[in-house]
Design a protein around this motif. Structure first.
Motif, PDB file in Angstrom:
ATOM      1  N   GLU A 114       0.832  -1.189   0.000  1.00  0.00           N
ATOM      2  CA  GLU A 114       0.000   0.000   0.000  1.00  0.00           C
ATOM      3  C   GLU A 114       0.873   1.248   0.000  1.00  0.00           C
TER       4      GLU A 114
ATOM      5  N   LEU B 158       0.031   7.690   1.902  1.00  0.00           N
ATOM      6  CA  LEU B 158      -0.642   8.914   1.487  1.00  0.00           C
ATOM      7  C   LEU B 158       0.318  10.093   1.521  1.00  0.00           C
TER       8      LEU B 158
ATOM      9  N   ASP C 246       6.318   8.302   7.095  1.00  0.00           N
ATOM     10  CA  ASP C 246       5.195   8.255   6.161  1.00  0.00           C
ATOM     11  C   ASP C 246       3.949   7.829   6.916  1.00  0.00           C
TER      12      ASP C 246
ATOM     13  N   ARG D 293      -0.131   6.067   6.108  1.00  0.00           N
ATOM     14  CA  ARG D 293      -1.026   5.429   5.150  1.00  0.00           C
ATOM     15  C   ARG D 293      -2.483   5.627   5.557  1.00  0.00           C
ATOM     16  N   ALA D 294      -3.375   5.310   4.653  1.00  0.00           N
ATOM     17  CA  ALA D 294      -4.806   5.449   4.923  1.00  0.00           C
ATOM     18  C   ALA D 294      -5.200   4.603   6.129  1.00  0.00           C
TER      19      ALA D 294
ATOM     20  N   PHE E 281       3.078  14.051  -1.636  1.00  0.00           N
ATOM     21  CA  PHE E 281       1.655  13.743  -1.508  1.00  0.00           C
ATOM     22  C   PHE E 281       1.121  13.535  -2.918  1.00  0.00           C
ATOM     23  N   ASP E 282       0.529  12.356  -3.154  1.00  0.00           N
ATOM     24  CA  ASP E 282       0.067  12.010  -4.502  1.00  0.00           C
ATOM     25  C   ASP E 282       1.178  12.140  -5.540  1.00  0.00           C
TER      26      ASP E 282
ATOM     27  N   ASP F 129      -7.210  18.234   0.842  1.00  0.00           N
ATOM     28  CA  ASP F 129      -6.540  16.927   0.861  1.00  0.00           C
ATOM     29  C   ASP F 129      -5.795  16.683   2.166  1.00  0.00           C
TER      30      ASP F 129
ATOM     31  N   ARG G 141      -7.726  13.557   3.119  1.00  0.00           N
ATOM     32  CA  ARG G 141      -7.167  12.209   3.167  1.00  0.00           C
ATOM     33  C   ARG G 141      -6.141  12.070   4.286  1.00  0.00           C
ATOM     34  N   VAL G 142      -5.558  13.202   4.684  1.00  0.00           N
ATOM     35  CA  VAL G 142      -4.596  13.213   5.785  1.00  0.00           C
ATOM     36  C   VAL G 142      -4.993  14.309   6.764  1.00  0.00           C
TER      37      VAL G 142
ATOM     38  N   GLY H 234      -5.514   9.033   6.955  1.00  0.00           N
ATOM     39  CA  GLY H 234      -4.240   8.919   7.632  1.00  0.00           C
ATOM     40  C   GLY H 234      -4.129  10.057   8.627  1.00  0.00           C
TER      41      GLY H 234
END
Length: 281
Positions: free
Chosen positions: A17, A20, A46, A48-49, A88-89, A108, A191-192, A224
């Motif tokens: 995975e 994020l 880092d 993650r989701a 990010f992305d 985001d 998302r974060v 995340g």
């Protein structure tokens, strides 16, 4: 590995995975008139989701400077980013223009700050401040944003959201102001989420409510979370992984259970030894 907080048992997330958010070799200086402060030095982590990563350490260890750096919120000058990447992305946030970064902030990646009284506009009703995020990022009409803001206030457990929507920050308790901050951060469905000491000024009962709320909303939206705190008891209860910082550097990182059970660094051991414990009579 992450911890299922419903069962308090470890669960394995897919190893392939993609994170994020990925911070790699981040270094940040504050260049003052007579000196240079190396606030963040070669920091990497880092998230993650669905995962909570905790940044821990004493006051002045570089936690908040690191967190603010993710969204480039440190004042510049005197702040200067001297090395590293914040991905990010697949995009390095340190290379984006201010206009491009403004599209990411609050939509985001969102942040809950330490003191809501200094972050909320004292001249604007709290509901309008929540709705403003939606109007900025989604182009909603005023009426649509107001309805969504009311729903956000209700989601974070604010009683009588219609009344609170029309009130000013000084009319709310500390716990309610913090919930407004969380609603403002989450209304754009980021998302974060970066939570910088989100319960510092609250009494223990309200602290527990706010932390439980963050965990519930994280699971609901599969966010995340980067949690900045000096409270190791909070880390033990809410985080999956931990990064220990001292003097702007990472001294230890790993799964919470591993780090707390077998700390490898003397500084981590000192922090754990300083944690208050209830001893049986």
């Amino acid at each position: 590995m992450t911890i299922d907080r419903a069962t308090n048992q470890p669960t394995q997330r897919p190893t392939d995975e993609r994170p994020l958010l990925e911070v790699s070799g981040l270094s940040v200086d504050f260049r003052l008139q007579t000196s240079v402060v190396h606030a963040v030095q070669d920091v990497s982590f880092d998230v993650r989701a669905g995962e909570t990563l905790a940044l821990v350490g004493e006051s002045g260890s570089g936690k908040s400077a690191t967190a603010l750096s993710v969204l480039r919120l440190n004042p510049s000058p005197p702040c200067l980013y001297t090395g590293g990447r914040i991905l990010f992305d697949g995009r390095d946030l340190l290379e984006l223009s201010e206009k491009e970064l403004c599209r990411i902030r609050g939509r985001d990646i969102a942040m809950v700050f330490q003191d809501p009284m200094t972050c909320l506009d004292p001249l604007q009703r709290v509901g309008a401040q929540v709705a403003e995020v939606l109007r900025h990022h989604t182009g909603m009409s005023r009426a649509e944003a107001a309805q969504a803001a009311l729903a956000a206030l209700e989601e974070v457990g604010i009683p009588d959201p219609e009344l609170r929507y029309r009130q000013y920050p000084h009319e709310l308790s500390g716990g309610l102001r913090q919930r407004v901050m969380i609603a403002t951060a989450l209304v754009g469905r980021p998302r974060v989420l970066i939570a910088d000491e989100p319960t510092t000024a609250l009494d223990v009962t309200v602290q527990r409510q706010i932390l439980d709320l963050l965990v519930t909303l994280q699971h609901t939206h599969d966010m995340g979370v980067v949690l900045i705190t000096h409270d190791l008891a909070v880390v033990a209860e809410t985080a999956d992984r931990v990064v220990v910082m001292n003097k702007g550097k990472v001294v230890e990182a790993g799964d919470v259970l591993d780090v707390f059970d077998q700390p490898a660094d003397d500084y981590t051991r000192t922090l754990l030894a300083a944690t208050p414990r209830l001893e049986s009579a």
